[in-house]
Each structure stands twice: as C-alpha cells, then as structure tokens.
Scaffold this active site. Structure first.
Site, PDB file in Angstrom:
ATOM      1  N   LYS A 194      39.502  40.687  38.665  1.00 18.30           N
ATOM      2  CA  LYS A 194      41.041  41.306  38.537  1.00 18.30           C
ATOM      3  C   LYS A 194      41.797  39.991  37.881  1.00 18.30           C
ATOM      4  O   LYS A 194      41.728  39.014  38.418  1.00 18.30           O
ATOM      5  CB  LYS A 194      41.719  41.358  39.803  1.00 18.30           C
ATOM      6  CG  LYS A 194      43.086  42.216  39.550  1.00 18.30           C
ATOM      7  CD  LYS A 194      43.990  41.824  40.599  1.00 18.30           C
ATOM      8  CE  LYS A 194      44.761  40.491  40.513  1.00 18.30           C
ATOM      9  NZ  LYS A 194      45.679  40.677  39.284  1.00 18.30           N
ATOM     10  N   GLU A 269      39.700  28.499  45.414  1.00 13.37           N
ATOM     11  CA  GLU A 269      40.023  27.140  44.672  1.00 13.37           C
ATOM     12  C   GLU A 269      41.504  27.298  44.244  1.00 13.37           C
ATOM     13  O   GLU A 269      41.964  28.066  43.625  1.00 13.37           O
ATOM     14  CB  GLU A 269      39.145  27.365  42.981  1.00 13.37           C
ATOM     15  CG  GLU A 269      38.916  26.049  42.397  1.00 13.37           C
ATOM     16  CD  GLU A 269      40.278  25.744  41.651  1.00 13.37           C
ATOM     17  OE1 GLU A 269      41.226  24.857  42.110  1.00 13.37           O
ATOM     18  OE2 GLU A 269      39.946  26.047  40.505  1.00 13.37           O
ATOM     19  N   CYS A 303      45.210  23.178  37.663  1.00 12.28           N
ATOM     20  CA  CYS A 303      45.087  22.715  39.078  1.00 12.28           C
ATOM     21  C   CYS A 303      44.672  21.546  39.442  1.00 12.28           C
ATOM     22  O   CYS A 303      45.215  20.766  40.607  1.00 12.28           O
ATOM     23  CB  CYS A 303      44.156  23.811  40.053  1.00 12.28           C
ATOM     24  SG  CYS A 303      42.655  23.881  39.083  1.00 12.28           S
ATOM     25  N   GLU A 400      53.301  21.359  44.648  1.00 16.75           N
ATOM     26  CA  GLU A 400      52.693  21.313  43.155  1.00 16.75           C
ATOM     27  C   GLU A 400      53.660  22.238  42.120  1.00 16.75           C
ATOM     28  O   GLU A 400      54.494  23.093  42.514  1.00 16.75           O
ATOM     29  CB  GLU A 400      51.687  22.603  43.490  1.00 16.75           C
ATOM     30  CG  GLU A 400      50.771  22.601  42.141  1.00 16.75           C
ATOM     31  CD  GLU A 400      49.652  23.793  42.555  1.00 16.75           C
ATOM     32  OE1 GLU A 400      49.783  24.678  43.097  1.00 16.75           O
ATOM     33  OE2 GLU A 400      48.560  23.590  41.951  1.00 16.75           O
TER      34      GLU A 400
END
Ligand code: NAD
Length: 496
Positions: A194, A269, A303, A400
C-alpha cells in the site's frame, strides 16, 4: 534552468485510468479517487482509486492463494533469483521513466531520482535478488535422552513467513517499496503493497514490471487508498503474516497494536530526530558538506536526516557562517529543473507543517540565519533554513520537522552533548564528526541510535542493517537481518 522533457511513456502513464494491481491484472474500482499532485505546481497529474476494504481483501486473498499454492516459494531458489534479476533489469531499463514519475509526484530533483531513487534501488534489488539462493538454516546437536538407544538428527530450516503487507510512506516511494518487496520475494513470501496516497504511481508501475518479468500472478499486489482504511485494514488482516511499515511513530504504534491481535509479525521504521555532533577537532568544511547532504537531501524529508546540530563552542561561528553561506547559495526550483538544488516538499500539508515549525522556533528565540520566508507561487516550496542559537528545549530541537530546517546549538562538554543527543524519544540515526579515533570509538557505543556514522551522515547500504531504537521503531531492514525477518525457523528433529 534546464527543464527535463517528460518522456511520452510517462505522459501516457499519467493519463491512464489507474487501478489496483491484483492477481496479475489491473482492477479498476468504480467510486472515489485520490488526486496525485505535482508538488512543483500544485496541479493534479493523475487520479488513483481510493479503494474500499473489499479490494484490500481481494488483494490479500490473492496473495494468500499464491502463497498457499507455492507458485513462488516452491520454485527452485535459483529460479526465484533469476526472475528477481530479470525484474531488476526491467526496472533498470525503465529507469528514466520511473525517475520522472517519482519527481513529478514527489517533487524531488530528477538528478536525485535518477541516482538514488532508481539507481540505488536497482543496486538494492540486485543485492536482494542474490539472497534467494543464500538462505540457510542450522544443523543442531541435541541431547534428547529417550527412548534409550535412539539417535537424533536435528536441524532448523528457514521458511517464508507468508503474506507480507508493506505500508510505504511518501518520501522515497519506489525505493521503500522495494525495501519491503525484494527481501520478502527473495524469501518466497507473497506481498501486498500500500503506497502513500501522495505518491502511489511508481509502485503501480513496478507491479506491472514485476509481472512482465515473470513474477507470478498474486505474488505482488498493489492497492491504493487511505491509510486509515486500507492501511489499518492490512495491519489487522488475519491472512497477513507480517506487516512492514515505514512512516510516523503514531501510526506505526497503531499498526503494531493491530498486528499483535493476530500475532502478525511486524517491523516498524519510524521517525527520527537525528543529531549531528561536531567535536572540536572536526574538519568543519567536511562537516558543512555532511550537514548539507545529511540535512537537505530530499528537502530534509528523510527519516534519518540530520536535523539538530551540536557544534563545539570553539567552532560554532565558523560552522554557522559556513553553513549559512552554503545554504543561501542553493537554487530553488521544480524537481524537473535539473539545475535546481532545492525542490518542493511533497504536499501542501507538509509545507504548512514545516513553516509552522520555523515560525514557532522564531517565536521561541531561535535566530533565523538564512531562509525561513514563505515563497510565492503554487508549488509546495520551503526555503532551506538555518536556525542558530537554538535551545535543546525548543520544539525545533525535539520534534521531527521533516523539512529543510537545520537547527544549530553549541556545546563545550562531550559527556553533556552525548546526554543531549540521547535526550530524545527517537533513536534512528546520529553522526559524530571527529578525526580523533579514540574519541570516536569511545563515544559511538554511548549514542542511542540504530545507525551511527562517523564523518558521514545519511549514507545507507543494502548490506548494512537499518532501523531504529526507542520510538524510532522495531526491526531491521537490509542485510542478513531482513532475511531473518521475512522467514521463520522450523525445527526438524529426526529419530533414527
Ligand atoms: P503516516 O505515518 O501517516 O503514513 C505512512 C503510511 O502509512 C502511508 O502509506 C499512509 O497511508 C499509511 N497510514 C496512515 N494511517 C494509517 C493507519 N491508521 N494504519 C495503517 N497505515 C496508515 O505518515 P504521513 O502522514 O505520510 O507523514 C507524517 C509524518 O510521518 C511526517 O511528517 C514524518 O514526520 C513522518 N514520516 C516518516 C517517514 C519515515 O521514513 N520514517 C516517512 C514519511 C513520513
């Protein structure tokens, strides 16, 4: 400006009526669609189906039937490897087409799409294809005492886990799809991918190429749709044996909880707030180059991106001035402009979120050394921004940001800076900049991160395990570690 011409096959692909790839064919659901935007202009370039759960079920059932039939896992490993290498060669042959699709829908530079999103992906695919013939178990000495006089031979074989669901984010759509797909296929699993709603196009094209390469129907399926329905549905589906998710920490946790209900294996992750620590003796020019790559690659939408910089007080001004000079000289433009160094973010939502982080930092007292202004136009651009005099307690040093924002702080004490680096819920990656081998060797073990680079940042390799500790996730991608994650050990004990 050097605008790259859109290939005719890319224009034709964009103009298609898109569907989902299920059981070796296109399925074209009626009903709602999701627009795919060109981040450089804000224009819609394609529409993909926003599928209801019924199609997600069909995709999973197709992958499950393919797994049960052993049409893939039952092949000789050498045949699986050969087909995966064919698939890799097809991807390589379509490199420019895939790179353009990635740039047009994700926003990134065509140079980077060619080199990294396709170039490094091809290398990764070739590496993972080779694992199909290298999977091994163990022979085991056992001491079973009964029945008396009986001998035993025991071994543990590695078997594919079953149907894998790969839930993929929007920052490296093609690359991260293959990070899930290729090891799963090498191990004999079947897969449902997906992609993210923002960037589904390359995964759809990849499914078609995989089928053309000889990967049997049902072995690799792609469904498009909302994370909250289709993504959550996959995580909770009882026929899924393993979920591999990359994305935000909040969603990753919900995926893990849903998976546990069925004892589905999962790998997460997730995000990072990755420190770059620059010691007194560091080569500052190299550190600045490292900060540019580590912090601004893909506009910081990585990331493992470096986003908080701790620089020794004695080198702080030198670093801030050099970084600001380098960053303010970067040209900004569309990804299809091969001369533009900084490109748009993926979406209006991401642009708004990053600008808000900059604004908050400004209010909290950070000094905007360069960038930070809203750019006019319809594209989702954010100026690359250097923030100095940041305090470790500010949002921009803790959250983040996932954008081109570099927050610089100073330190004097090495023990203290390690403490600050570790004072984060995240633990994905970090880098240490020093030429003092003793310091490097002594400090690396003290940094809480899945990857620590010394005098480098954000560089990955298919043979080097990648993943996070703490809230940055569970499990590892790449290398032998990922092969172990897509297989289960079955112990076999033979009495004789
Ligand atoms: P997200 O976590 O919402 O989406 C990642 C993927 O998960 C997408 O495919 C999405 O459709 C799917 N998803 C969404 N909700 C789901 C659910 N309830 N169940 C299952 N799947 C679901 O991330 P995002 O909204 O695209 O980005 C938000 C933030 O996540 C970013 O700002 C960034 O901080 C972080 N992020 C991290 C990475 C990474 O590589 N670790 C990548 C992209 C985004």
């Amino acid at each position: 400006m050097s605008k790259v011409e859109i290939l005719p096959q890319v224009a034709a692909f964009l103009a298609r009526r898109h569907g989902c790839f299920i059981d070796g064919q296109w399925v074209l659901p009626e009903g709602p669609t999701t627009p795919v935007f060109n981040p450089a202009t804000g224009e819609t370039i394609a529409e993909v189906p926003d599928v209801p759960l019924e199609y997600m079920n069909r995709a999973v059932e197709s992958a499950h039937a393919a797994f049960k039939s052993r049409v893939w896992s039952g092949l000789r490993p050498a045949d699986r490897e050969r087909i995966l290498l064919n698939f890799t060669s097809l991807v390589e042959a379509h490199a420019e087409e895939l790179a353009q699709l990635e740039t047009l829908s994700q926003g990134k530079s065509i140079n980077m799409a060619r080199m990294l999103d396709v170039g490094a992906t091809v290398e990764f695919m070739r590496y993972m294809s080779g694992w199909a013939t290298k999977i091994e178990g163990q022979t085991l000495d056992v001491s079973i005492p009964i029945p008396q006089g009986t001998n035993f031979t025991a071994f543990a074989r590695r078997e594919p886990v079953g149907v894998v669901a790969g839930i993929v984010p929007w920052n490296f759509p093609l690359m991260i799809t293959t990070w899930k797909l290729m090891p799963a296929l090498a191990c004999g699993c079947t897969v449902v991918i997906k992609p993210a709603c923002e960037t589904p196009l390359t995964a759809l094209r990849l499914a078609e190429l995989a089928f053309e390469a000889g990967i049997p129907a049902g072995v690799f399926n792609v469904i498009t749709g909302e994370g909250a329905t289709v993504g959550a549905g996959l995580a909770a589906h009882p026929l899924i044996s393993k979920v591999s998710f990359t994305g935000s920490t909040a969603v990753g946790k919900s995926v893990g909880v849903a998976a546990m209900a069925n004892m589905t294996r999962f790998a997460l992750e997730l995000g990072g707030k990755n420190p770059m620590i620059i010691l007194e003796d560091a080569d500052i020019d190299k550190a600045i180059q490292g900060a540019m790559l580590g912090g601004l690659l893909n506009q910081g939408q990585v990331c493992a991106a470096a986003s908080r910089f701790y620089v020794h007080q004695s080198r702080y001004n030198e670093f801030v001035d050099g970084l600001a000079k380098a960053v303010s000289g970067l040209s900004i433009g569309a990804g299809m402009d091969a001369t533009a160094a900084i490109n748009p973010l993926v979406s209006r939502k991401q642009q708004t979120s990053v600008l808000k982080h900059i604004e908050t930092a400004r209010k909290e007292g950070a000094r905007v050394v360069c960038g930070g202004e809203l750019l006019q136009g319809d594209g989702f651009f954010v100026q690359p921004t250097v923030l100095a005099d940041v305090d470790h307690s500010m949002g921009v040093a803790r959250d983040e940001v996932f954008g081109p924002v570099l927050s610089v702080m100073s330190f004097t004490d090495e023990d203290k800076v390690i403490e600050l680096a570790n004072d984060s819920p995240y633990g994905l990656a970090a880098s240490l900049w020093t030429n003092d081998l003793t310091k490097a060797m002594n400090l690396v073990p003290r940094i809480e991160a899945g990857t620590v680079w010394v005098n480098a940042h954000v560089l990955l390799d298919p043979n080097m395990p990648f993943g996070g500790v703490k809230q940055s996730g569970m499990g590892r991608e790449f290398g032998r570690a990922v092969i172990e994650a897509y297989t289960e050990l079955k112990s076999v004990c033979i009495a004789h």
